[in-house]
Design a protein around this motif. Structure first.
Motif, PDB file in Angstrom:
ATOM      1  N   LYS A   2     -27.822  34.384  11.511  1.00  0.00           N
ATOM      2  CA  LYS A   2     -28.887  34.763  10.993  1.00  0.00           C
ATOM      3  C   LYS A   2     -30.409  33.602  11.121  1.00  0.00           C
ATOM      4  O   LYS A   2     -30.698  32.999  10.355  1.00  0.00           O
ATOM      5  N   PRO A   3     -31.373  34.554  12.032  1.00  0.00           N
ATOM      6  CA  PRO A   3     -32.984  33.460  11.947  1.00  0.00           C
ATOM      7  C   PRO A   3     -33.046  33.994   9.954  1.00  0.00           C
ATOM      8  O   PRO A   3     -32.935  34.838  10.045  1.00  0.00           O
ATOM      9  N   PHE A   4     -33.817  32.928  10.464  1.00  0.00           N
ATOM     10  CA  PHE A   4     -34.475  32.529   9.341  1.00  0.00           C
ATOM     11  C   PHE A   4     -36.336  32.834   8.750  1.00  0.00           C
ATOM     12  O   PHE A   4     -36.696  33.455  10.463  1.00  0.00           O
ATOM     13  N   PRO A   5     -36.048  34.115   7.987  1.00  0.00           N
ATOM     14  CA  PRO A   5     -37.238  34.899   8.046  1.00  0.00           C
ATOM     15  C   PRO A   5     -39.117  33.346   8.000  1.00  0.00           C
ATOM     16  O   PRO A   5     -38.589  32.512   7.529  1.00  0.00           O
ATOM     17  N   TYR A   6     -39.431  34.452   9.600  1.00  0.00           N
ATOM     18  CA  TYR A   6     -41.104  33.001   9.696  1.00  0.00           C
ATOM     19  C   TYR A   6     -42.383  33.262   8.470  1.00  0.00           C
ATOM     20  O   TYR A   6     -42.912  32.879   8.256  1.00  0.00           O
ATOM     21  N   ASN A   7     -41.914  34.994   7.215  1.00  0.00           N
ATOM     22  CA  ASN A   7     -42.773  34.489   6.257  1.00  0.00           C
ATOM     23  C   ASN A   7     -42.355  33.523   4.743  1.00  0.00           C
ATOM     24  O   ASN A   7     -43.597  33.531   4.356  1.00  0.00           O
ATOM     25  N   ILE A   8     -41.589  33.555   5.423  1.00  0.00           N
ATOM     26  CA  ILE A   8     -41.241  32.180   4.085  1.00  0.00           C
ATOM     27  C   ILE A   8     -42.074  31.045   4.695  1.00  0.00           C
ATOM     28  O   ILE A   8     -41.399  30.346   6.058  1.00  0.00           O
ATOM     29  N   SER A   9     -42.880  30.136   3.863  1.00  0.00           N
ATOM     30  CA  SER A   9     -42.992  28.871   4.058  1.00  0.00           C
ATOM     31  C   SER A   9     -41.861  27.613   4.292  1.00  0.00           C
ATOM     32  O   SER A   9     -41.166  27.808   3.384  1.00  0.00           O
ATOM     33  N   VAL A  10     -42.088  27.065   5.250  1.00  0.00           N
ATOM     34  CA  VAL A  10     -41.209  26.148   5.004  1.00  0.00           C
ATOM     35  C   VAL A  10     -41.411  24.525   5.897  1.00  0.00           C
ATOM     36  O   VAL A  10     -42.402  24.417   6.541  1.00  0.00           O
ATOM     37  N   THR A  11     -41.457  23.820   4.658  1.00  0.00           N
ATOM     38  CA  THR A  11     -41.534  21.895   4.525  1.00  0.00           C
ATOM     39  C   THR A  11     -40.115  21.137   4.632  1.00  0.00           C
ATOM     40  O   THR A  11     -38.760  21.079   3.369  1.00  0.00           O
ATOM     41  N   VAL A  12     -40.232  20.606   5.433  1.00  0.00           N
ATOM     42  CA  VAL A  12     -38.943  19.847   6.006  1.00  0.00           C
ATOM     43  C   VAL A  12     -39.829  18.125   5.467  1.00  0.00           C
ATOM     44  O   VAL A  12     -40.367  17.857   5.860  1.00  0.00           O
ATOM     45  N   ILE A  13     -39.104  17.677   3.872  1.00  0.00           N
ATOM     46  CA  ILE A  13     -39.166  16.039   3.832  1.00  0.00           C
ATOM     47  C   ILE A  13     -38.055  15.349   4.370  1.00  0.00           C
ATOM     48  O   ILE A  13     -37.203  16.117   3.672  1.00  0.00           O
ATOM     49  N   THR A  14     -38.148  14.379   4.995  1.00  0.00           N
ATOM     50  CA  THR A  14     -36.995  13.231   5.883  1.00  0.00           C
ATOM     51  C   THR A  14     -37.547  11.889   5.513  1.00  0.00           C
ATOM     52  O   THR A  14     -39.084  11.732   4.752  1.00  0.00           O
ATOM     53  N   GLY A  15     -37.498  10.653   4.850  1.00  0.00           N
ATOM     54  CA  GLY A  15     -37.477   9.941   5.114  1.00  0.00           C
ATOM     55  C   GLY A  15     -37.203   8.819   6.466  1.00  0.00           C
ATOM     56  O   GLY A  15     -36.946   9.593   6.970  1.00  0.00           O
ATOM     57  N   ASN A  16     -37.722   7.665   6.643  1.00  0.00           N
ATOM     58  CA  ASN A  16     -37.604   7.634   8.409  1.00  0.00           C
ATOM     59  C   ASN A  16     -36.868   6.302   8.802  1.00  0.00           C
ATOM     60  O   ASN A  16     -37.024   5.031   9.447  1.00  0.00           O
ATOM     61  N   TYR A  17     -35.848   6.166   7.480  1.00  0.00           N
ATOM     62  CA  TYR A  17     -35.176   4.973   7.510  1.00  0.00           C
ATOM     63  C   TYR A  17     -32.980   5.554   7.480  1.00  0.00           C
ATOM     64  O   TYR A  17     -33.451   6.649   6.498  1.00  0.00           O
ATOM     65  N   TYR A  18     -32.823   4.707   7.945  1.00  0.00           N
ATOM     66  CA  TYR A  18     -30.988   5.245   7.932  1.00  0.00           C
ATOM     67  C   TYR A  18     -30.471   4.415   7.229  1.00  0.00           C
ATOM     68  O   TYR A  18     -30.481   3.347   6.391  1.00  0.00           O
ATOM     69  N   ASP A  19     -29.622   5.527   6.632  1.00  0.00           N
ATOM     70  CA  ASP A  19     -28.482   4.654   5.493  1.00  0.00           C
ATOM     71  C   ASP A  19     -28.078   4.039   5.823  1.00  0.00           C
ATOM     72  O   ASP A  19     -27.107   4.121   6.547  1.00  0.00           O
ATOM     73  N   GLU A  20     -27.786   2.315   5.860  1.00  0.00           N
ATOM     74  CA  GLU A  20     -27.109   1.016   5.753  1.00  0.00           C
ATOM     75  C   GLU A  20     -25.229   1.512   5.686  1.00  0.00           C
ATOM     76  O   GLU A  20     -25.021   0.841   6.221  1.00  0.00           O
ATOM     77  N   GLN A  21     -25.012   2.007   4.937  1.00  0.00           N
ATOM     78  CA  GLN A  21     -23.675   2.361   4.199  1.00  0.00           C
ATOM     79  C   GLN A  21     -23.000   3.478   5.005  1.00  0.00           C
ATOM     80  O   GLN A  21     -22.159   3.285   5.024  1.00  0.00           O
ATOM     81  N   LEU A  22     -23.785   4.445   5.879  1.00  0.00           N
ATOM     82  CA  LEU A  22     -23.537   5.149   7.133  1.00  0.00           C
ATOM     83  C   LEU A  22     -22.410   4.147   8.322  1.00  0.00           C
ATOM     84  O   LEU A  22     -23.957   4.124   8.291  1.00  0.00           O
ATOM     85  N   PRO A  23     -21.765   5.315   8.843  1.00  0.00           N
ATOM     86  CA  PRO A  23     -22.374   4.390  10.045  1.00  0.00           C
ATOM     87  C   PRO A  23     -23.268   4.530  11.286  1.00  0.00           C
ATOM     88  O   PRO A  23     -23.611   5.652  11.310  1.00  0.00           O
ATOM     89  N   SER A  24     -23.461   4.034  12.369  1.00  0.00           N
ATOM     90  CA  SER A  24     -24.950   4.051  13.044  1.00  0.00           C
ATOM     91  C   SER A  24     -24.446   5.909  13.249  1.00  0.00           C
ATOM     92  O   SER A  24     -25.487   6.207  13.481  1.00  0.00           O
ATOM     93  N   SER A  25     -23.534   6.318  14.196  1.00  0.00           N
ATOM     94  CA  SER A  25     -23.229   7.621  14.751  1.00  0.00           C
ATOM     95  C   SER A  25     -23.549   8.228  13.841  1.00  0.00           C
ATOM     96  O   SER A  25     -23.884   9.888  13.688  1.00  0.00           O
ATOM     97  N   LEU A  26     -23.271   8.472  12.387  1.00  0.00           N
ATOM     98  CA  LEU A  26     -23.769   9.559  11.026  1.00  0.00           C
ATOM     99  C   LEU A  26     -25.267   9.729  10.635  1.00  0.00           C
ATOM    100  O   LEU A  26     -26.110  11.081  11.188  1.00  0.00           O
ATOM    101  N   ASN A  27     -25.335   8.846  11.068  1.00  0.00           N
ATOM    102  CA  ASN A  27     -27.254   8.434  11.310  1.00  0.00           C
ATOM    103  C   ASN A  27     -27.596   9.103  11.822  1.00  0.00           C
ATOM    104  O   ASN A  27     -28.607   9.851  12.151  1.00  0.00           O
ATOM    105  N   LYS A  28     -27.334   9.021  13.173  1.00  0.00           N
ATOM    106  CA  LYS A  28     -27.826   9.224  14.663  1.00  0.00           C
ATOM    107  C   LYS A  28     -27.515  11.194  14.799  1.00  0.00           C
ATOM    108  O   LYS A  28     -28.395  11.952  14.596  1.00  0.00           O
ATOM    109  N   ALA A  29     -26.534  11.210  14.101  1.00  0.00           N
ATOM    110  CA  ALA A  29     -25.896  13.181  14.091  1.00  0.00           C
ATOM    111  C   ALA A  29     -26.920  13.448  12.775  1.00  0.00           C
ATOM    112  O   ALA A  29     -27.583  14.433  12.990  1.00  0.00           O
ATOM    113  N   TRP A  30     -27.005  13.227  11.403  1.00  0.00           N
ATOM    114  CA  TRP A  30     -27.981  13.350  10.523  1.00  0.00           C
ATOM    115  C   TRP A  30     -29.540  13.504  11.053  1.00  0.00           C
ATOM    116  O   TRP A  30     -30.367  14.489  11.406  1.00  0.00           O
TER     117      TRP A  30
END
Length: 79
Positions: A2-30
């Motif tokens: 189902k599409p997300f309603p566009y009348n609701i504002s969305v902010t995505v907060i992310t970091g720019n570092y990979y998790d060193e404890q996860l395999p590279s493939s999981l970091n790339k998938a994330w």
């Protein structure tokens, strides 16, 4: 999916570092899923990148993560 309603504002907060404890493939998938959310599922979303952040940042420097949220709330209240 189902599409997300566009009348609701969305902010995505992310970091720019990979998790060193996860395999590279999981970091790339994330990272790919983050980009999919931002560009495809909700292209009008606002994206904030916390420099130097990984999942440990919430515990080690919580203000670095909570400050962008506080600013967004302050801006929203001024409307």
């Amino acid at each position: 999916m189902k599409p997300f309603p566009y009348n609701i504002s969305v902010t995505v907060i992310t970091g720019n570092y990979y998790d060193e404890q996860l395999p590279s493939s999981l970091n790339k998938a994330w990272a790919k899923s983050q980009q999919h959310l931002i560009s495809t599922l909700h292209p009008g979303s606002h994206h904030i990148v916390v420099n130097g952040a990984d999942h440990h940042m919430l515990y080690r420097k919580p203000l670095a993560v909570s400050e962008p949220i506080r600013k967004l709330i302050h801006q929203w209240r001024r409307r």
